[in-house]
Design a protein around this motif. Structure first.
Motif, PDB file in Angstrom:
ATOM      1  N   GLY A  40     -25.928 -15.069  77.500  1.00  0.00           N
ATOM      2  CA  GLY A  40     -25.679 -13.897  76.682  1.00  0.00           C
ATOM      3  C   GLY A  40     -24.710 -14.074  75.529  1.00  0.00           C
ATOM      4  N   GLY A  41     -24.126 -15.269  75.380  1.00  0.00           N
ATOM      5  CA  GLY A  41     -23.135 -15.468  74.338  1.00  0.00           C
ATOM      6  C   GLY A  41     -23.709 -16.092  73.080  1.00  0.00           C
ATOM      7  N   PRO A  42     -22.858 -16.786  72.305  1.00  0.00           N
ATOM      8  CA  PRO A  42     -23.301 -17.418  71.057  1.00  0.00           C
ATOM      9  C   PRO A  42     -23.918 -18.793  71.301  1.00  0.00           C
ATOM     10  CG  PRO A  42     -20.931 -17.667  71.313  1.00  0.00           C
ATOM     11  CD  PRO A  42     -21.409 -16.853  72.493  1.00  0.00           C
ATOM     12  N   GLY A  43     -24.137 -19.549  70.230  1.00  0.00           N
ATOM     13  CA  GLY A  43     -24.617 -20.918  70.343  1.00  0.00           C
ATOM     14  C   GLY A  43     -26.029 -21.009  70.887  1.00  0.00           C
ATOM     15  N   ILE A  44     -26.224 -21.893  71.861  1.00  0.00           N
ATOM     16  CA  ILE A  44     -27.538 -22.099  72.460  1.00  0.00           C
ATOM     17  C   ILE A  44     -28.080 -20.803  73.049  1.00  0.00           C
ATOM     18  CG2 ILE A  44     -28.751 -23.227  74.374  1.00  0.00           C
ATOM     19  CD1 ILE A  44     -28.238 -25.078  72.005  1.00  0.00           C
ATOM     20  N   MET A  45     -27.197 -20.009  73.642  1.00  0.00           N
ATOM     21  CA  MET A  45     -27.618 -18.745  74.248  1.00  0.00           C
ATOM     22  C   MET A  45     -28.192 -17.814  73.185  1.00  0.00           C
ATOM     23  SD  MET A  45     -24.329 -18.302  76.805  1.00  0.00           S
ATOM     24  CE  MET A  45     -23.121 -18.932  75.618  1.00  0.00           C
ATOM     25  N   GLU A  46     -27.466 -17.671  72.107  1.00  0.00           N
ATOM     26  CA  GLU A  46     -27.943 -16.841  70.993  1.00  0.00           C
ATOM     27  C   GLU A  46     -29.284 -17.344  70.480  1.00  0.00           C
ATOM     28  OE1 GLU A  46     -25.281 -15.912  67.518  1.00  0.00           O
ATOM     29  OE2 GLU A  46     -26.805 -17.098  66.460  1.00  0.00           O
ATOM     30  N   ALA A  47     -29.407 -18.664  70.339  1.00  0.00           N
ATOM     31  CA  ALA A  47     -30.630 -19.243  69.785  1.00  0.00           C
ATOM     32  C   ALA A  47     -31.846 -18.905  70.638  1.00  0.00           C
ATOM     33  CB  ALA A  47     -30.467 -20.754  69.666  1.00  0.00           C
ATOM     34  N   ALA A  48     -31.727 -19.040  71.956  1.00  0.00           N
ATOM     35  CA  ALA A  48     -32.865 -18.769  72.837  1.00  0.00           C
ATOM     36  C   ALA A  48     -33.241 -17.292  72.822  1.00  0.00           C
ATOM     37  CB  ALA A  48     -32.543 -19.236  74.251  1.00  0.00           C
ATOM     38  N   ASN A  49     -32.246 -16.417  72.907  1.00  0.00           N
ATOM     39  CA  ASN A  49     -32.537 -14.982  72.815  1.00  0.00           C
ATOM     40  C   ASN A  49     -33.145 -14.635  71.457  1.00  0.00           C
ATOM     41  OD1 ASN A  49     -29.566 -14.555  74.658  1.00  0.00           O
ATOM     42  ND2 ASN A  49     -31.544 -13.873  75.420  1.00  0.00           N
ATOM     43  N   ARG A  50     -32.658 -15.280  70.423  1.00  0.00           N
ATOM     44  CA  ARG A  50     -33.168 -15.029  69.067  1.00  0.00           C
ATOM     45  C   ARG A  50     -34.631 -15.443  68.948  1.00  0.00           C
ATOM     46  NH1 ARG A  50     -30.493 -17.717  63.577  1.00  0.00           N
ATOM     47  NH2 ARG A  50     -32.062 -16.957  62.094  1.00  0.00           N
ATOM     48  N   GLY A  51     -34.962 -16.631  69.466  1.00  0.00           N
ATOM     49  CA  GLY A  51     -36.342 -17.082  69.413  1.00  0.00           C
ATOM     50  C   GLY A  51     -37.287 -16.140  70.125  1.00  0.00           C
ATOM     51  N   ALA A  52     -36.862 -15.642  71.296  1.00  0.00           N
ATOM     52  CA  ALA A  52     -37.693 -14.703  72.056  1.00  0.00           C
ATOM     53  C   ALA A  52     -37.882 -13.402  71.285  1.00  0.00           C
ATOM     54  CB  ALA A  52     -37.062 -14.430  73.413  1.00  0.00           C
ATOM     55  N   MET A  53     -36.796 -12.878  70.709  1.00  0.00           N
ATOM     56  CA  MET A  53     -36.891 -11.621  69.977  1.00  0.00           C
ATOM     57  C   MET A  53     -37.781 -11.762  68.753  1.00  0.00           C
ATOM     58  SD  MET A  53     -34.061  -9.360  67.959  1.00  0.00           S
ATOM     59  CE  MET A  53     -34.466 -10.287  66.475  1.00  0.00           C
TER      60      MET A  53
END
Length: 291
Positions: free
Chosen positions: A142-155
């Motif tokens: 749920g945070g920045p970095g890799i976490m942000e990237a994966a959530n971003r790709g899904a969205m």
């Protein structure tokens, strides 16, 4: 005409219905226990708080039909390519050689952000072709970095994704790409890690630091000891992982079993990681993992 409404509903008022509106004006001892925050935060009630942190996400995810997830771990420190480029320009304008070296490293490492973003996109795009009850959901910390990237790709692929954020001494806000209904916050690391594993059909691990290693080895331990079903554990980035861990050395020293080295696989791209999941579950276009 019979009044059928009398045949429905509970005989007793709900706890919500009996909750007083002027709670703060009531003496502490007289407050209903479940509305008394000071009471709920007492040291003796830690076990109850464990249960609440386990139960809240569990109930919400079940209500939304979330049964199968792909968990993506990795460093919170990696920047997106656009942010890394901006940081390098700022460092070059500043002229400090140390800052320039650090910014060039960040630019190089933004490749990992791109791979995690692509993973989120691949998982969400695949799930778009599935029955709504058999979708795969991206889960991150749920945070920045890799976490942000994966959530971003899904969205960006039109999918929903889950973020399991944690309260830390330094403030960490959830990234803006998590689906709001699946944005959870935890106090206890242990309960958070349990939620990572409960529905995981695969774990994909990008380069990271202590937190990433903790999550990786927690999963390996659960599978090695038979506490969890075996699922694919896929590390992305040969160059990083071949230097960061050496399972062959542990095997040769006799501290793990020979077969334990096969618990993980290492690839270099998001597409290769996704293909391993497809092969493991024998997926085809439009087909999802069945729990």
């Amino acid at each position: 005409m019979p009044n059928k409404s009398k045949l429905r509903g509970a005989n007793f008022p709900s706890a919500r219905e009996e909750m007083p509106s002027n709670q703060q004006d009531i003496p502490a001892a007289y407050r209903l226990a479940y509305t008394d925050q000071d009471f709920l935060l007492r040291e003796e009630l830690r076990g109850l708080r464990f249960h609440l942190e386990l139960q809240k996400p569990e109930m919400i995810l079940k209500e939304h039909g979330v049964e199968s997830t792909i968990v993506i771990f990795g460093s919170a420190r990696f920047l997106s390519p656009e942010d890394a480029d901006a940081a390098l320009k700022a460092a070059e304008a500043d002229g400090d050689p140390a800052k320039i070296r650090a910014a060039k490293r960040e630019q190089r490492n933004s490749h990992h952000y791109q791979q995690a973003q692509k993973l989120g996109e691949l998982i969400a795009s695949h799930s778009a072709n599935c029955d709504e009850n058999e979708q795969l959901y991206v889960v991150t910390g749920g945070g920045p970095g890799i976490m942000e990237a994966a959530n971003r790709g899904a969205m960006e692929a039109g999918g929903r994704s889950i973020g399991l954020n944690i309260v830390l001494p330094h403030e960490q806000e959830p990234n803006p790409y998590i689906s709001p209904e699946f944005c959870f916050r935890f106090h206890y690391f242990g309960i958070r890690k349990m939620h990572f594993m409960l529905r995981a059909k695969a774990l994909i691990v990008c380069p990271g630091g202590f937190g990433t290693f903790d999550e990786l080895f927690e999963a390996l331990t659960l599978i090695q000891t038979g506490k969890s079903k075996r699922v694919p554990i896929i590390l992305i980035g040969h160059e990083f992982w071949r230097q960061a861990i050496n399972l062959e050395f542990l095997r040769d020293e006799g501290v793990i079993s020979p077969d334990d080295v096969n618990m993980i696989s290492i690839v270099d791209t998001a597409e290769q990681a996704w293909q391993q999941i497809v092969d493991f579950y024998q997926l085809s276009p439009g087909q999802c993992i069945r729990c």
